[in-house]
Design a protein around this motif. Structure first.
Motif, PDB file in Angstrom:
ATOM      1  N   LYS A   1      -2.996   3.802  -4.201  1.00  9.20           N
ATOM      2  CA  LYS A   1      -3.393   3.620  -2.801  1.00  9.20           C
ATOM      3  C   LYS A   1      -2.698   4.678  -1.944  1.00  9.20           C
ATOM      4  O   LYS A   1      -2.976   5.863  -2.050  1.00  9.20           O
ATOM      5  N   GLY A   2      -1.748   4.240  -1.087  1.00  5.56           N
ATOM      6  CA  GLY A   2      -1.073   5.206  -0.218  1.00  5.56           C
ATOM      7  C   GLY A   2      -0.162   6.150  -0.976  1.00  5.56           C
ATOM      8  O   GLY A   2      -0.078   7.336  -0.672  1.00  5.56           O
TER       9      GLY A   2
ATOM     10  N   ASN B   1      -5.413  10.439   4.201  1.00  4.52           N
ATOM     11  CA  ASN B   1      -6.469   9.676   3.546  1.00  4.52           C
ATOM     12  C   ASN B   1      -7.734  10.495   3.324  1.00  4.52           C
ATOM     13  O   ASN B   1      -8.378  10.383   2.267  1.00  4.52           O
TER      14      ASN B   1
ATOM     15  N   LEU C   1      -8.627   4.868   1.457  1.00  4.30           N
ATOM     16  CA  LEU C   1      -8.117   3.723   2.206  1.00  4.30           C
ATOM     17  C   LEU C   1      -9.110   3.302   3.279  1.00  4.30           C
ATOM     18  O   LEU C   1      -9.757   4.141   3.915  1.00  4.30           O
TER      19      LEU C   1
ATOM     20  N   GLU D   1      -6.500  -0.898   5.925  1.00  8.33           N
ATOM     21  CA  GLU D   1      -5.371  -0.512   5.074  1.00  8.33           C
ATOM     22  C   GLU D   1      -4.516   0.549   5.752  1.00  8.33           C
ATOM     23  O   GLU D   1      -3.272   0.510   5.658  1.00  8.33           O
ATOM     24  N   MET D   2      -5.142   1.471   6.439  1.00 10.34           N
ATOM     25  CA  MET D   2      -4.358   2.473   7.163  1.00 10.34           C
ATOM     26  C   MET D   2      -3.538   1.817   8.277  1.00 10.34           C
ATOM     27  O   MET D   2      -2.366   2.162   8.490  1.00 10.34           O
TER      28      MET D   2
ATOM     29  N   LEU E   1       0.826  -1.203   0.000  1.00 11.81           N
ATOM     30  CA  LEU E   1       0.000   0.000   0.000  1.00 11.81           C
ATOM     31  C   LEU E   1       0.864   1.259   0.000  1.00 11.81           C
ATOM     32  O   LEU E   1       0.527   2.273  -0.627  1.00 11.81           O
TER      33      LEU E   1
END
Length: 366
Positions: free
Chosen positions: A217-218, A318, A344, A348-349, A211
């Motif tokens: 994503k991130g 996010n 996210l 996921e975080m 991620l």
């Protein structure tokens, strides 16, 4: 990202530390710097040294986490920014403008206002909200009174402390020499061992890494590169650039209520960051991308200490643009392209945070 050494050489920066020292003298210089780093008699009043706000057990960050900034030697005075950890600071290139990428890169401190560790070492002793010495002469006088003052002559030659300005220069050189030792950059985190095939990441850490890298994503690796440089230098988890992340004003900063001699603007004070350094309002609110190495050990986070936890930081990245966060302290140039609405999930975080915890030095493989 190319090697930092290559960047320095490309900018014409000498890597020498002054006169042609032999290895033994260089070692003694660093040892002198270590003692000076811990010395608490140079502040006014005495009682504060470099180590006070840069604890080796906290990746050379301030050990007091409950305040967003550091206390000064003078009772009731506080810094106006969260102390930036100085581990791995020896890899920072000098501040320069990358015309191709249209970004500023490098420098020391959050705002890049000096280029070298020597320049960095000179500022806190004379800062009225840090060590608060009156002037260079006061520092030199105190250096001459140290019980180990003769060590300066052993390293720098006879009469090293006779001239005030020269004595202060030697103080800064010794502290910088200590900061260039491996104690400040051991490269021995779990992730370093993982890259060397000496450790395995957990499933959650692997998910977090994916991620961290994923542009959809991130996308953290865009500013915090995670791969070794071409010359084999381990990843530094910063590209040394500057950005306005849209961090809100932190009402907990003691600076707002300090005496007018320290902060004449009171609550109207705004931290311009890089904009003040380069004298360009287009870069107001921009601060240098910090290394993520040892990030677990260095709360609070951001230049004003607004966030207490890594999860809060990731949550801000996010959801900044889709959740009711307070407005940015400086809003005209906030980065809206790479963060603010990442989509996210909570899991996921948490995975990204788990990966960042692998960047803490001192890991010992089983």
């Amino acid at each position: 990202m190319g090697s930092v050494m290559g960047i320095l050489l490309g900018l014409g920066v000498s890597l020498a530390l002054g006169p042609a020292f032999g290895d033994e003298i260089r070692e003694k210089e660093a040892e002198l710097g270590e003692v000076l780093f811990m010395e608490e008699s140079l502040s006014s009043p005495p009682g504060q040294g470099c180590i006070t706000c840069h604890d080796p057990e906290r990746a050379f960050a301030d050990p007091e986490h409950m305040l967003p900034v550091s206390r000064g030697a003078v009772h009731g005075r506080f810094g106006n920014r969260n102390d930036m950890p100085i581990s791995y600071a020896s890899f920072n290139p000098p501040l320069h403008y990358d015309a191709e990428e249209e970004v500023w890169v490098g420098g020391q401190f959050w705002d890049g206002r000096v280029n070298t560790l020597e320049e960095q070492a000179k500022l806190p002793p004379l800062n009225p909200v840090e060590m608060a010495a009156a002037d260079v002469s006061e520092i030199a006088r105190k250096l001459r009174a140290l019980p180990y003052a003769e060590d300066f002559e052993e390293v720098y030659g006879q009469g090293a402390l006779e001239d005030d300005e020269q004595a202060f220069d030697y103080f800064a050189r010794a502290v910088a020499a200590f900061q260039r030792t491996a104690e400040f950059h051991p490269f021995d985190s779990k992730y370093d061992h993982y890259l060397r095939g000496e450790a395995e990441l957990t499933e959650q850490e692997i998910r977090g890494l994916a991620l961290f890298v994923d542009e959809k994503k991130g996308n953290c690796a865009a500013c915090h590169p995670h791969l070794p440089a071409e010359d084999g230098t381990p990843p530094l988890f910063t590209d040394f650039t500057y950005d306005n992340l849209g961090v809100p004003r932190n009402p907990a900063l003691p600076h707002y209520t300090q005496d007018a001699s320290i902060n004449p603007e009171g609550y109207a004070w705004v931290d311009r960051g890089l904009g003040a350094t380069v004298n360009d309002p287009a870069f107001d609110g921009n601060f240098r991308v910090p290394t993520l190495r040892n990030i677990e050990l260095t709360p609070p986070y951001m230049h004003n200490g607004y966030f207490q936890s890594l999860f809060d930081v990731v949550a801000f990245y996010n959801s900044r643009d889709v959740a009711p966060w307070p407005e940015a302290e400086i809003g005209h140039n906030v980065n809206k392209d790479e963060l603010g609405n990442l989509g996210l999930t909570t899991t996921e975080m948490e995975d990204i945070v788990a990966f960042m915890l692998t960047l803490t030095d001192g890991y010992r493989p089983e």
